[in-house]
Design a protein around this motif. Structure first.
Motif, PDB file in Angstrom:
ATOM      1  N   MET A  67       0.720  -1.147  -0.024  1.00 47.68           N
ATOM      2  CA  MET A  67       0.080   0.114  -0.027  1.00 47.68           C
ATOM      3  C   MET A  67       0.987   1.238   0.074  1.00 47.68           C
ATOM      4  SD  MET A  67      -3.257   0.427   2.224  1.00 47.68           S
ATOM      5  CE  MET A  67      -3.461  -1.420   1.850  1.00 47.68           C
ATOM      6  N   SER A  68       0.499   2.253  -0.929  1.00 50.73           N
ATOM      7  CA  SER A  68       1.575   3.102  -1.004  1.00 50.73           C
ATOM      8  C   SER A  68       0.747   4.559  -0.220  1.00 50.73           C
ATOM      9  CB  SER A  68       1.879   3.652  -2.477  1.00 50.73           C
ATOM     10  OG  SER A  68       0.442   3.868  -2.943  1.00 50.73           O
ATOM     11  N   TRP A  69       1.203   4.793   0.910  1.00 53.55           N
ATOM     12  CA  TRP A  69       0.861   5.898   1.564  1.00 53.55           C
ATOM     13  C   TRP A  69       1.975   6.428   2.556  1.00 53.55           C
ATOM     14  CZ3 TRP A  69      -0.413   6.386   6.780  1.00 53.55           C
ATOM     15  CH2 TRP A  69      -0.390   5.081   7.350  1.00 53.55           C
ATOM     16  N   SER A  70       2.046   7.787   2.749  1.00 56.41           N
ATOM     17  CA  SER A  70       3.219   8.116   3.484  1.00 56.41           C
ATOM     18  C   SER A  70       2.641   8.165   5.057  1.00 56.41           C
ATOM     19  CB  SER A  70       3.598   9.664   3.448  1.00 56.41           C
ATOM     20  OG  SER A  70       4.218  10.345   4.499  1.00 56.41           O
TER      21      SER A  70
ATOM     22  N   VAL B 240     -11.328   9.098   3.296  1.00 57.98           N
ATOM     23  CA  VAL B 240     -11.218   7.855   4.033  1.00 57.98           C
ATOM     24  C   VAL B 240      -9.609   7.879   4.717  1.00 57.98           C
ATOM     25  CG1 VAL B 240     -12.771   6.539   2.808  1.00 57.98           C
ATOM     26  CG2 VAL B 240     -10.365   6.559   2.196  1.00 57.98           C
ATOM     27  N   ARG B 241      -9.571   6.931   5.583  1.00 62.55           N
ATOM     28  CA  ARG B 241      -8.225   6.903   6.447  1.00 62.55           C
ATOM     29  C   ARG B 241      -7.146   6.462   5.404  1.00 62.55           C
ATOM     30  NH1 ARG B 241      -9.888   9.534  10.835  1.00 62.55           N
ATOM     31  NH2 ARG B 241     -11.223   8.383  12.229  1.00 62.55           N
ATOM     32  N   PRO B 242      -6.132   7.028   5.447  1.00 64.18           N
ATOM     33  CA  PRO B 242      -5.018   6.788   4.522  1.00 64.18           C
ATOM     34  C   PRO B 242      -4.654   5.323   4.188  1.00 64.18           C
ATOM     35  CG  PRO B 242      -4.332   7.993   6.383  1.00 64.18           C
ATOM     36  CD  PRO B 242      -5.475   7.499   6.727  1.00 64.18           C
ATOM     37  N   TRP B 243      -4.965   4.440   5.283  1.00 65.44           N
ATOM     38  CA  TRP B 243      -4.735   2.981   4.905  1.00 65.44           C
ATOM     39  C   TRP B 243      -6.199   2.049   4.376  1.00 65.44           C
ATOM     40  CZ3 TRP B 243      -4.660   5.452   9.554  1.00 65.44           C
ATOM     41  CH2 TRP B 243      -5.724   5.015  10.397  1.00 65.44           C
ATOM     42  N   GLN B 244      -7.095   2.908   3.839  1.00 62.23           N
ATOM     43  CA  GLN B 244      -8.210   2.447   3.503  1.00 62.23           C
ATOM     44  C   GLN B 244      -7.930   3.038   2.136  1.00 62.23           C
ATOM     45  OE1 GLN B 244     -11.091   4.127   5.957  1.00 62.23           O
ATOM     46  NE2 GLN B 244     -11.079   2.407   7.424  1.00 62.23           N
ATOM     47  N   THR B 245      -7.382   3.722   1.303  1.00 60.60           N
ATOM     48  CA  THR B 245      -7.492   4.351   0.119  1.00 60.60           C
ATOM     49  C   THR B 245      -7.543   3.370  -0.964  1.00 60.60           C
ATOM     50  OG1 THR B 245      -4.960   4.552   0.124  1.00 60.60           O
ATOM     51  CG2 THR B 245      -6.086   6.682   1.060  1.00 60.60           C
ATOM     52  N   ALA B 246      -6.612   2.310  -0.844  1.00 55.35           N
ATOM     53  CA  ALA B 246      -6.729   1.358  -2.112  1.00 55.35           C
ATOM     54  C   ALA B 246      -8.032   0.836  -2.105  1.00 55.35           C
ATOM     55  CB  ALA B 246      -5.802   0.159  -1.786  1.00 55.35           C
TER      56      ALA B 246
END
Ligand SMILES: [Zn+2]
Length: 338
Positions: free
Chosen positions: A1-4, A13-19
């Motif tokens: 998953m690509s997020w800083s 949405v939360r960063p880890w839910q973007t995919a």
């Protein structure tokens, strides 16, 4: 998953839910989204929040790649909180959460009406694992022949409690958890102290960590492992511990006990304990000497207790039962070593 881990997401949405969100957005653009979705996550509020964001995206008349446009008539109505094409069904009582057949009939009738603004119609069913059997059967009829451009999102903490027929008509989506270091960074960015402790207690779930932080858990939880150790050593009793912990939210306490026991089971299986509370190492050392059978039985009992806590109950009695289980696993061992 690509997020800083230090930048928050530009998406709603939360960063880890973007995919997951982006995949659903793509399917919505291609009109290939299934009409029934079961959404579950590590924590109910997280799944609920995501369902709301998804509904706003699906109803937007001119969505972009990163979410709803925020400008169209649909988005404006959503911002005002009263979009006629966004229907929410939830239990009418927090105390006794059930969704009744009448609520589903009313929803299904509403969904047969034409969209008010020419876009999709979205129904979100909160706490869908509390549908009665009749309500589930009624919903099944709509899921079998859903009106065009209608999406039904079932938010369920325990999707396995939904009937098999309802499950077979929906695509199941489970929201992911972030990596631990990314979750810690996110919590710290949101001003939470003791992020590592909170995450360990919350099973790695940032939303649950925030709930725990708001409950002051970092201040009081550290004594739990020590208290249980004293109980196992016969230096205190289940009723005294129940009295000492009265006032703590039951669901939180049950969850913490499950975490402590899961940690002991992991250690007994040769893994490393993850919960870092004072006295936890001593607790793990003692509990790992107990037989698998009694530990598994108590784990099942704790799970049943946590579920029962979603219903109104006698709090003092349940609290005592929670701690009595620990006493019993030691008792069972003393009288039946091996
Ligand atoms: Zn819009």
């Amino acid at each position: 998953m690509s997020w800083s881990p230090v930048a928050d997401s530009p998406l709603p949405v939360r960063p880890w839910q973007t995919a997951v969100y982006e995949q659903l957005a793509r399917q919505a653009r291609d009109e290939s989204l299934p009409q029934g979705l079961i959404l579950s996550g590590p924590e109910r509020s997280a799944a609920s929040r995501f369902a709301g964001a998804l509904a706003r995206l699906l109803i937007c008349l001119d969505p972009g790649t990163t979410g709803p446009c925020g400008q169209c008539r649909s988005c404006q109505l959503n911002q005002a909180g009263n979009h006629p094409d966004y229907l929410v069904v939830e239990p009418d009582s927090e105390e006794r959460p059930t969704i009744k057949v009448d609520q589903i009939r009313e929803l299904s009738a509403g969904l047969t009406l034409a969209s008010q603004y020419g876009g999709r119609r979205v129904a979100v069913i909160e706490l869908a694992d509390w549908l009665t059997i009749q309500a589930a059967n009624s919903l099944l009829k709509t899921l079998e022949e859903p009106p065009a451009r209608v999406i039904i999102v079932l938010v369920a903490a325990s999707p396995e409690r939904l009937t098999a027929t309802v499950r077979s008509r929906c695509r199941r989506l489970t929201l992911p958890l972030p990596a631990i270091d990314a979750a810690e960074a996110w919590l710290e960015m949101h001003g939470r102290r003791d992020a590592a402790t909170l995450l360990a207690l919350a099973g790695g779930c940032p939303e649950r960590s925030i709930t725990f932080a708001d409950e002051g858990l970092a201040d009081y939880a550290p004594s739990l492992a020590g208290d249980i150790l004293q109980l196992l050593q016969g230096r205190t009793s289940a009723p005294s511990l129940a009295a000492r912990w009265a006032g703590t939210r039951l669901a939180t306490l049950a969850f913490l006990n499950e975490q402590l026991l899961a940690d002991c089971l992991r250690a007994k299986a040769g893994g490393s304990a993850a919960v870092r509370l004072p006295a936890n190492d001593d607790l793990v050392a003692l509990v790992t000497t107990l037989p698998w059978r009694v530990l598994y039985e108590y784990r099942d009992e704790l799970t049943a207790l946590r579920r029962a806590m979603e219903q109104p109950l006698n709090e003092a009695l349940t609290l005592e039962r929670l701690f009595l289980g620990w006493s019993r696993i030691v008792g069972a061992t003393l009288s039946n070593t091996g």
